[in-house]
Design an enzyme around this catalytic site. Sequence first.
Site, PDB file in Angstrom:
ATOM      1  N   SER A  43      26.295  93.229  16.349  1.00  0.00           N
ATOM      2  CA  SER A  43      25.059  93.626  16.435  1.00  0.00           C
ATOM      3  C   SER A  43      24.959  95.041  16.138  1.00  0.00           C
ATOM      4  CB  SER A  43      24.271  93.193  17.600  1.00  0.00           C
ATOM      5  OG  SER A  43      23.056  93.197  17.712  1.00  0.00           O
ATOM      6  N   ASP A  74      28.119 101.167   3.400  1.00  0.00           N
ATOM      7  CA  ASP A  74      27.169 101.378   2.387  1.00  0.00           C
ATOM      8  C   ASP A  74      27.198 102.663   1.763  1.00  0.00           C
ATOM      9  OD1 ASP A  74      26.863  98.529   2.509  1.00  0.00           O
ATOM     10  OD2 ASP A  74      24.669  98.785   3.002  1.00  0.00           O
ATOM     11  N   LYS A 105      26.004  89.147  14.014  1.00  0.00           N
ATOM     12  CA  LYS A 105      24.781  89.028  14.744  1.00  0.00           C
ATOM     13  C   LYS A 105      23.768  90.124  13.952  1.00  0.00           C
ATOM     14  CE  LYS A 105      22.297  89.267  19.172  1.00  0.00           C
ATOM     15  NZ  LYS A 105      21.469  90.428  18.700  1.00  0.00           N
TER      16      LYS A 105
END
Length: 440
Positions: free
Chosen positions: A297, A308, A322
């Site tokens: 999470s 990224d 999650k």
Amino acid sequence: MIRKVTYMAVGALMGATALGTLQAYSGSAEAAGSETYRQLAIFGNVFERVRAQYVTPPKEEELVEAAINGMLTSLDPHSSYLNQEAATDMRTQTRGEFGGLGIEVTMEDELVKVVAPIDDTPAARAGVLSGDFISEIDGEPVRGLSLSDAVDKMRGPVNTAIELTILRDGADAPIKIKVTRDIISVKAVKFRAEGDVGYLRVISFTEKTYGDLENAISTLKDEIGEDKLKGFVLDLRLNPGGLLDQAISVSDAFLNQGEIVSTRGRNPEETRRFNARDGDLVDGKPMIVLVNGGSASASEIVAGALQDHHRATVLGTRSFGKGSVQTIIPLDETTALRLTTALYYTPSGTSIQGTGIKPDIEIEEPVPEELRGRMASSGESKLRGHIQGENEDDEGSGSIAYVPPDPKDDVQLGEALKLIRGETTNAAFPPSPETAENKN
């Protein structure tokens, strides 16, 4: 040798990640149809039949609670009803403070073993020592209790006393120690200097996380010296997640610009984007992020954002996966609803629900022989009733979540340190837009 599950400081343990922030119920969905109201009438009829005719008088409050939870758990594994006790525990977890003794404990040979007393806490001041075994809590034997049950008995209201019966190596008889509970503040970030590399371990995302991280970075810069500091390892292994705003703040600590995460709900107008502000706390120093099957999470938001943006190389094994956001909706003064209201997406627009973060450098942590077969791979994709991820495939998410207790045995950490020091090389480190691939 038994597998040890550690609880920190006789306090709340974060399990399923709560990413939402408290918000009031602001409206209703479209009106329910006549068929829905007919079904609700059937439910009321069944409730009355059970209440009036069941072989023994049922507790009506428990019946209602079970019915509500049955409805919510049919949606996904993370939506649930929070009764007064559960809601209080959740607030305790997110604050990072609780009424307790200040000891880190585990279970061994059916007794509670003290891993370590936390400095300047009631337990430390009362004389509880590392290695002590707690055999009784207020005169009640520990044998037969689970670790969580024992933890529940030891925590409680501030300024209330508790008596521990201690078995200590070298003592002729059990030792009785009286401890008065106090506010225990648990550090959300642990850190240390690994020679010329700063090591930052984020344990969970509570209200204290960003402040603890900022202090840790500043301390390490002073301790190592900015001219000698080669880089940082951000350890997110075994981190179950926590507050969304803290995940955003931690990501922002290492970025100067760009999107950190977006959340997309039921309706297009509910899409929210969160962007970084100028100011990298580590001044662009090389970074490696460690993840494993216990990284879930909020920790996946951080790993995904830094990956990224090619700000850090992610090393380890595939994370939990999650990718859903839970909002805590107060129902009254004491109870609340934890409801999945959105999915989150990494800056590249990728959902990791059911897939997890794939490391740029995949290195498995060897599991000791005595634990093999007792540690299974864990992941969102293996949870019954989980929301199917748009990128989910047969491989699914998750991996074994194991970190050696002794850093000397930590293969993943060791490789990260070698890469930062230039002792070994890998095409994925340092990351660059030209060579890095999207691993999500």
